[in-house]
Design a protein around this motif. Structure first.
Motif, PDB file in Angstrom:
ATOM      1  N   ALA A   1      77.875   3.134  38.169  1.00  0.00           N
ATOM      2  CA  ALA A   1      76.902   2.235  38.806  1.00  0.00           C
ATOM      3  C   ALA A   1      77.628   0.999  39.320  1.00  0.00           C
ATOM      4  O   ALA A   1      77.679  -0.036  38.651  1.00  0.00           O
ATOM      5  N   TYR A   2      78.221   1.118  40.511  1.00  0.00           N
ATOM      6  CA  TYR A   2      78.986   0.030  41.102  1.00  0.00           C
ATOM      7  C   TYR A   2      78.147  -0.663  42.165  1.00  0.00           C
ATOM      8  O   TYR A   2      77.690  -0.018  43.118  1.00  0.00           O
ATOM      9  N   GLU A   3      77.966  -1.961  42.013  1.00  0.00           N
ATOM     10  CA  GLU A   3      77.155  -2.707  42.961  1.00  0.00           C
ATOM     11  C   GLU A   3      77.716  -2.558  44.382  1.00  0.00           C
ATOM     12  O   GLU A   3      78.909  -2.727  44.599  1.00  0.00           O
ATOM     13  N   GLY A   4      76.824  -2.264  45.313  1.00  0.00           N
ATOM     14  CA  GLY A   4      77.207  -2.103  46.699  1.00  0.00           C
ATOM     15  C   GLY A   4      77.605  -0.687  47.082  1.00  0.00           C
ATOM     16  O   GLY A   4      77.606  -0.338  48.259  1.00  0.00           O
ATOM     17  N   TRP A   5      77.919   0.124  46.095  1.00  0.00           N
ATOM     18  CA  TRP A   5      78.388   1.482  46.350  1.00  0.00           C
ATOM     19  C   TRP A   5      77.278   2.516  46.195  1.00  0.00           C
ATOM     20  O   TRP A   5      77.540   3.718  46.141  1.00  0.00           O
ATOM     21  N   GLY A   6      76.033   2.078  46.130  1.00  0.00           N
ATOM     22  CA  GLY A   6      74.939   3.006  45.869  1.00  0.00           C
ATOM     23  C   GLY A   6      74.763   4.072  46.924  1.00  0.00           C
ATOM     24  O   GLY A   6      74.545   5.245  46.604  1.00  0.00           O
ATOM     25  N   GLY A   7      74.847   3.685  48.194  1.00  0.00           N
ATOM     26  CA  GLY A   7      74.686   4.675  49.263  1.00  0.00           C
ATOM     27  C   GLY A   7      75.798   5.700  49.250  1.00  0.00           C
ATOM     28  O   GLY A   7      75.555   6.914  49.216  1.00  0.00           O
ATOM     29  N   TYR A   8      77.032   5.238  49.270  1.00  0.00           N
ATOM     30  CA  TYR A   8      78.186   6.133  49.238  1.00  0.00           C
ATOM     31  C   TYR A   8      78.176   6.965  47.958  1.00  0.00           C
ATOM     32  O   TYR A   8      78.379   8.183  47.984  1.00  0.00           O
ATOM     33  N   GLY A   9      77.928   6.307  46.827  1.00  0.00           N
ATOM     34  CA  GLY A   9      77.934   7.020  45.556  1.00  0.00           C
ATOM     35  C   GLY A   9      76.867   8.095  45.480  1.00  0.00           C
ATOM     36  O   GLY A   9      77.087   9.163  44.895  1.00  0.00           O
ATOM     37  N   ALA A  10      75.697   7.819  46.079  1.00  0.00           N
ATOM     38  CA  ALA A  10      74.634   8.831  46.074  1.00  0.00           C
ATOM     39  C   ALA A  10      75.060  10.079  46.831  1.00  0.00           C
ATOM     40  O   ALA A  10      74.760  11.205  46.413  1.00  0.00           O
ATOM     41  N   THR A  11      75.782   9.891  47.938  1.00  0.00           N
ATOM     42  CA  THR A  11      76.240  11.068  48.691  1.00  0.00           C
ATOM     43  C   THR A  11      77.272  11.860  47.890  1.00  0.00           C
ATOM     44  O   THR A  11      77.265  13.093  47.910  1.00  0.00           O
ATOM     45  N   LYS A  12      78.137  11.162  47.174  1.00  0.00           N
ATOM     46  CA  LYS A  12      79.153  11.863  46.392  1.00  0.00           C
ATOM     47  C   LYS A  12      78.545  12.541  45.162  1.00  0.00           C
ATOM     48  O   LYS A  12      79.004  13.608  44.742  1.00  0.00           O
ATOM     49  N   ALA A  13      77.502  11.935  44.599  1.00  0.00           N
ATOM     50  CA  ALA A  13      76.805  12.597  43.489  1.00  0.00           C
ATOM     51  C   ALA A  13      76.145  13.880  43.973  1.00  0.00           C
ATOM     52  O   ALA A  13      76.166  14.914  43.280  1.00  0.00           O
ATOM     53  N   ALA A  14      75.573  13.828  45.176  1.00  0.00           N
ATOM     54  CA  ALA A  14      74.975  15.038  45.749  1.00  0.00           C
ATOM     55  C   ALA A  14      76.037  16.087  46.024  1.00  0.00           C
ATOM     56  O   ALA A  14      75.826  17.286  45.778  1.00  0.00           O
TER      57      ALA A  14
END
Length: 221
Positions: free
Chosen positions: A140-153
């Protein structure tokens, strides 16, 4: 038999570093990236086929699949191309949803589309898929939510593919921070320059490709 790899995002960074190592091992390479100006000299250096284009474009996906068949099949697909999304990195509360939708097309749908397009070739040759993930997929890195969501998918897609395609090895790899243009865009050039170079991740990828462990998530180092 000469082995063939298709690598996306291959004009720089980790994609190019891996391509160079595979070329020294005698692999036939099909390389793609958006920018033809950077891709062509990389491909010329390695004696590879260069096909510039956007991996999220269905017409380009078809073109890559045709190139695979023209080369007699495929042993390895490396989904390395990736977008960062909105910059400066915004909180999810204000993330532009149109930008996020485009990011999912690049980071999630495009890798899956390429897998679908070349899966018959990978099945035939007992090939492998490497999907480049990120620690942002699990942290849970602040600011990385959009990018992180794609990588989690992308991680979950990879996990299911591994279960559904037992004859094809599927690894989703977290390379850690690397000194790349993408990281520089996210955190600034000075901080990015303190990270290891992408070539330091190549031994981890080669170990997977050459020893073929069970499918799964892999973190470097």
């Amino acid at each position: 038999m000469t082995k063939t790899a298709l690598i996306t995002g291959a004009s720089r960074g980790l994609g190019l570093a891996l391509a160079r190592s595979l070329a020294t091992r005698g692999w036939r390479l099909i390389l793609t990236a958006r920018g033809a100006d950077a891709l062509k000299p990389a491909a010329d250096e390695l004696g590879a086929l260069a096909l510039a284009g956007d991996v999220a474009d269905p017409a380009h996906q078809d073109r890559l699949a045709r190139a695979v068949r023209d080369h007699g099949g495929l042993d390895l697909l490396v989904n390395n191309a990736s977008g960062l999304g909105a910059v400066p990195l915004p909180p999810l509360a204000s993330y532009p949803l149109d930008v996020l939708a485009d990011l999912f097309r690049t980071n999630v749908l495009a890798p899956l589309a390429l897998v679908q397009a070349v899966l018959p070739d990978l099945r035939e040759r007992g090939g492998a898929v490497v999907n480049i993930s990120s620690d942002a997929a699990t942290g849970a890195y602040e600011g990385w939510g959009g990018y992180g969501a794609t990588k989690a998918a992308l991680d979950q897609i990879s996990h299911i593919l591994a279960a559904e395609e037992p004859e094809v090895a599927v690894w989703w790899v977290d390379p850690g921070e690397m000194d790349t243009a993408m990281l520089a865009d996210a955190v600034g050039a000075e901080e990015a320059a303190a990270a290891p170079g992408p070539e330091t991740v190549v031994p981890t990828l080669l170990r997977l490709i050459e020893t073929r462990p069970a499918s799964g998530r892999v973190s470097h180092p």
